[in-house]
Structures are given as structure tokens and as C-alpha cells.
Design an enzyme around this catalytic site. Structure first.
Site, PDB file in Angstrom:
ATOM      1  N   LYS A  36       0.812  -1.222   0.000  1.00 28.61           N
ATOM      2  CA  LYS A  36       0.000   0.000   0.000  1.00 28.61           C
ATOM      3  C   LYS A  36       0.843   1.270   0.000  1.00 28.61           C
ATOM      4  O   LYS A  36       0.472   2.254  -0.613  1.00 28.61           O
ATOM      5  CB  LYS A  36      -0.991  -0.007   1.159  1.00 28.61           C
ATOM      6  CG  LYS A  36      -0.352   0.128   2.508  1.00 28.61           C
ATOM      7  CD  LYS A  36      -1.386  -0.059   3.619  1.00 28.61           C
ATOM      8  CE  LYS A  36      -0.728   0.100   4.958  1.00 28.61           C
ATOM      9  NZ  LYS A  36      -1.340  -0.706   6.007  1.00 28.61           N
ATOM     10  N   ARG A 131      -7.825  -1.144  16.764  1.00 26.57           N
ATOM     11  CA  ARG A 131      -8.230  -0.897  15.390  1.00 26.57           C
ATOM     12  C   ARG A 131      -9.097  -2.103  15.035  1.00 26.57           C
ATOM     13  O   ARG A 131     -10.006  -2.420  15.781  1.00 26.57           O
ATOM     14  CB  ARG A 131      -7.021  -0.677  14.479  1.00 26.57           C
ATOM     15  CG  ARG A 131      -7.363   0.263  13.308  1.00 26.57           C
ATOM     16  CD  ARG A 131      -6.189   0.514  12.383  1.00 26.57           C
ATOM     17  NE  ARG A 131      -5.813  -0.686  11.627  1.00 26.57           N
ATOM     18  CZ  ARG A 131      -4.810  -0.713  10.741  1.00 26.57           C
ATOM     19  NH1 ARG A 131      -4.099   0.369  10.507  1.00 26.57           N
ATOM     20  NH2 ARG A 131      -4.528  -1.817  10.071  1.00 26.57           N
TER      21      ARG A 131
HETATM   22  C1  LIG Z   1      -0.385  -1.404   6.585  1.00 30.80           C
HETATM   23  C2  LIG Z   1      -0.604  -2.680   7.234  1.00 30.80           C
HETATM   24  C3  LIG Z   1       0.483  -3.521   7.495  1.00 30.80           C
HETATM   25  C4  LIG Z   1       1.908  -3.158   7.179  1.00 30.80           C
HETATM   26  O1  LIG Z   1       2.444  -2.332   8.174  1.00 30.80           O
HETATM   27  P1  LIG Z   1       3.970  -1.895   8.151  1.00 30.80           P
HETATM   28  O2  LIG Z   1       4.174  -1.212   9.458  1.00 30.80           O
HETATM   29  O3  LIG Z   1       4.163  -1.011   6.984  1.00 30.80           O
HETATM   30  O4  LIG Z   1       4.802  -3.112   8.047  1.00 30.80           O
HETATM   31  C5  LIG Z   1       0.218  -4.751   8.088  1.00 30.80           C
HETATM   32  N1  LIG Z   1      -1.039  -5.127   8.403  1.00 30.80           N
HETATM   33  C6  LIG Z   1      -2.111  -4.344   8.170  1.00 30.80           C
HETATM   34  C7  LIG Z   1      -3.452  -4.833   8.543  1.00 30.80           C
HETATM   35  C8  LIG Z   1      -1.931  -3.097   7.582  1.00 30.80           C
HETATM   36  O5  LIG Z   1      -2.995  -2.326   7.350  1.00 30.80           O
END
Ligand SMILES: *Cc1c(COP(=O)(O)O)cnc(C)c1O
Length: 361
Positions: A36, A131
């Protein structure tokens, strides 16, 4: 060459992936590559896949569609709990999704059945970050229901910490997830292929653990792309923290007062700004602004003070540097800045170095 642009070092990206795979692999943990922050950029996604990443995860279906259309072969996982209005697209365009709502799971099941597809689901567990996630006390009843839903394959459980509440994925939290996996497997006579302990914030826990229990998967974005763990944002030894460099061009360089003069009202950002009077100073303007970047998330590579920005202009103190019109400046980026840059069409994406390059450290 176009400005503003972001330079993306593919060889350094490949290096970070391989190092992380080695590091986590030695503890039996597989890496899901989170795309993302790079907006599902297919050239970068290709580097991930060519260096051993089997599952690509994104929170936006449009990014997943982009990578699939570009022919990047992987299992695609939707990171954000599907919206009810999206279930059709989720089932068609992704292989796996992270879930926390029974209502959504029911609709995914109906939709998968209708399309003669089996959609894989991972159930997210709330462990305190507040969350997404099912409360632990409700896991038994939800797992039971999901197992009875046709068209769905329950492949795992997971949790997400250190995102909203800043809660650390420490040994207590990971033990809780691990025990839950074992309990569910025994109770329901199932095997959970994925027990996904979290994200880039899990680095400290993994490196300080002798035994990671049933946790066998992490979803990594920031550590791959910025070479940092996400609890204290410390660099991970042996990784590159400078895969990305933002380049912008100077369009005005002049000696002007340091303090605006005239009647002070709101500026473009709706603030009433205050500036110290330091007499005349060398100032410069770069052709980039708040429409393109999160200004607080970019740091000049040279020792230069950023004075501020409006939507299309970034102002710097040019006293020490004496940069001229047409000169360029390079910036390091944090996660939010990177995310914004890959979401805007106004910044050119420029890849440098091929990922085949070996041993560049
Ligand atoms: C964005 C996201 C991640 C990745 O997080 P990083 O800190 O960039 O490694 C992992 N799990 C979920 C559910 C996310 O939304």
C-alpha cells in the site's frame, strides 16, 4: 529528467527483502509483502515477487487490480476488512482477505458461492490496539460460524498492533495469539496455515525471542521499504533506509526579508504565521507543495531548513547552500510522505538500479 520525482532503487529494495526473508525465515516466519505504501506499483511489486515474496497484500482493491493487470503473479491479500459494498470485487480480485465482521463474512461466502470460487479468510483478533479485530471472547463462536460457511476457507488468524493505539506486539500479546491458534486448532480440529503476528513493529519481539510459538507470518511494508522497525523507527541493521529519494527543482532563489511585511491575516493553510525577524536572508522556492507531499515527512539530505509550504511551493532557507534556479534538492521520506507520494500523479516515479545486482552493501 522530470521534477518533482521520486527515485526508487530496485537493487536496494531486493536487498532489503532478501535480508528480511533470511532474518524472519530463521525463526520460521514467512513475509507477506505489503504494497500500500508504494500504491501497488507493479515494477516494485515485481521485485518483491522475484525475491521470494509469495503473498502481496494491500488495503486498496484498485492497487491489487493494478498489480494483477500488470501480470505480477502472487496470491493477493486484502488487508483492510472488506466493506459490504465491496464483497463482489473482493471475491473476484483477491485470494485472501483479513476479516472481523460476521455480516461481511456471510456476504463473502454468498458471493464466493455464486462465482464458484473459494475465498480464503484470515480472522483478525483484537489484542488491545483498538483498530480492527474480533474480541477474543467471541472467537470461538465466530470461528464456528465461519467453518460452516460454504465458499470460504478459514486459513488463519492474525492481529494488528502498533497502528492506532501504539500498543507494542510484545511477548505477552504474541503468546496470547499463539495460544489462541493452538486452542482453536484443537477445539475445531483445523489447521491454521497462517498465524499472522503483525507488521513492521514486530521486529523487536522477533529478534529478542527464542521461540516465536505458533506465529508464522508477518505483514511487512515499512521494514522492506524504509529499512526500519515501526515501534521506535530505528534502522534495522544491514538494511538500506534510503531506497527512495524525492527530488525537486528550485524555481526562485532570492535575497529577501526573513519576516513577511504588511498586515498579517491567514495564510494558504488557514494559519496566522509568525516569523522571527533575522534581517535579510537567502531564500529559495522549490516546485513542490502540500498537494504533492506531507511536508513534515520529508527531510532534506543537505543541512537545509524548510521554512514552510503552500499547495505548490516549498520554501527553504538558502543562506548556507546558495542554490540557484534550476538546481535540485534531494529529500529523505518517512512512511506518511512515501504513502502520499505514491498516491499522487504529480510526482514522477523513476526506478534506478536493477534488482539483479548482488552484494551492494
Ligand atoms: C499497513 C498494514 C500492514 C503493514 O504495516 P507496516 O508497518 O508497513 O509493516 C500490516 N497489516 C495491516 C493490517 C496493515 O494495514
Amino acid at each position: 529528467m522530470n521534477f518533482p520525482r521520486i527515485d526508487i532503487d530496485l537493487a536496494k529494495t531486493a536487498h532489503n527483502i532478501r535480508q528480511l526473508k533470511k532474518l524472519y525465515g530463521s525463526q520460521g516466519i514467512d513475509i507477506i509483502g505489503v504494497t500500500k505504501v508504494i500504491g501497488g506499483n507493479p515494477i516494485i511489486a515485481d521485485v518483491l515477487v522475484k525475491n521470494g515474496i509469495k503473498i502481496l497484500a494491500d488495503s486498496r482493491i484498485s492497487n491489487i487490480i493494478k498489480m494483477r493487470r500488470a501480470g505480477i503473479k502472487a496470491q493477493y491479500l486484502l488487508l483492510r476488512t472488506p466493506a459490504l459494498s465491496q464483497v463482489q470485487e473482493v471475491v473476484i480480485h483477491t485470494h485472501i482477505s483479513l476479516n472481523s465482521e460476521l455480516e461481511v463474512l456471510k456476504r463473502l461466502s454468498e458471493c464466493a458461492l455464486r462465482n464458484h470460487i473459494t475465498h480464503k479468510v484470515v480472522l483478525m483478533v483484537e489484542l488491545g490496539d483498538l483498530r480492527e479485530g474480533i474480541m477474543p471472547s467471541e472467537m470461538n463462536s465466530i470461528v464456528k460460524e465461519v467453518l460452516s460457511m460454504e465458499g470460504l476457507d478459514l486459513v488463519g488468524i492474525g492481529t494488528n498492533l502498533a497502528c492506532f493505539g501504539g500498543i507494542s506486539p510484545d511477548a505477552d500479546k504474541m503468546n496470547e495469539l499463539s495460544s489462541m491458534a493452538i486452542r482453536l486448532e484443537e477445539k475445531f480440529k483445523i489447521t491454521l496455515a497462517i498465524v499472522s503476528g503483525g507488521n513492521s513493529a514486530n521486529y523487536n519481539w522477533v529478534t529478542s525471542s527464542k521461540d516465536v510459538g505458533r506465529i508464522n507470518s508477518l505483514r511487512l511494508g515499512e521494514s522492506i521499504f524504509l529499512g526500519r522497525e515501526a515501534l521506535c523507527r530505528k534502522p534495522i541493521p544491514g538494511l538500506f533506509t534510503d531506497i527512495f529519494t524525492l527530488m525537486a527543482e528550485i524555481i526562485e532563489a532570492k535575497r529577501k526579508p526573513s519576516q513577511p511585511y504588511g498586515q498579517v491575516y491567514q495564510n494558504a493553510n488557514g494559519d496566522i504565521p509568525k516569523f522571527e525577524n533575522k534581517g535579510l536572508m537567502d531564500r529559495a522556492i522549490l516546485a513542490i507543495g502540500t498537494q504533492d507531499v506531507i511536508v513534515s515527512g520529508i527531510t532534506p539530505k543537505q543541512k537545509i531548513t524548510v521554512l514552510g509550504a503552500s499547495s505548490d511551493h516549498l520554501l527553504i532557507d538558502n543562506t548556507e547552500t546558495n542554490l540557484k534556479v534550476g538546481d535540485t534538492m534531494a529529500f529523505d521520506l518517512n512512511y506518511s510522505a512515501l504513502l502520499r507520494i505514491f498516491s499522487t500523479p504529480y510526482i514522477a516515479k523513476n526506478t534506478i538500479n536493477q534488482y539483479e545486482c548482488e552484494s551492494i552493501l
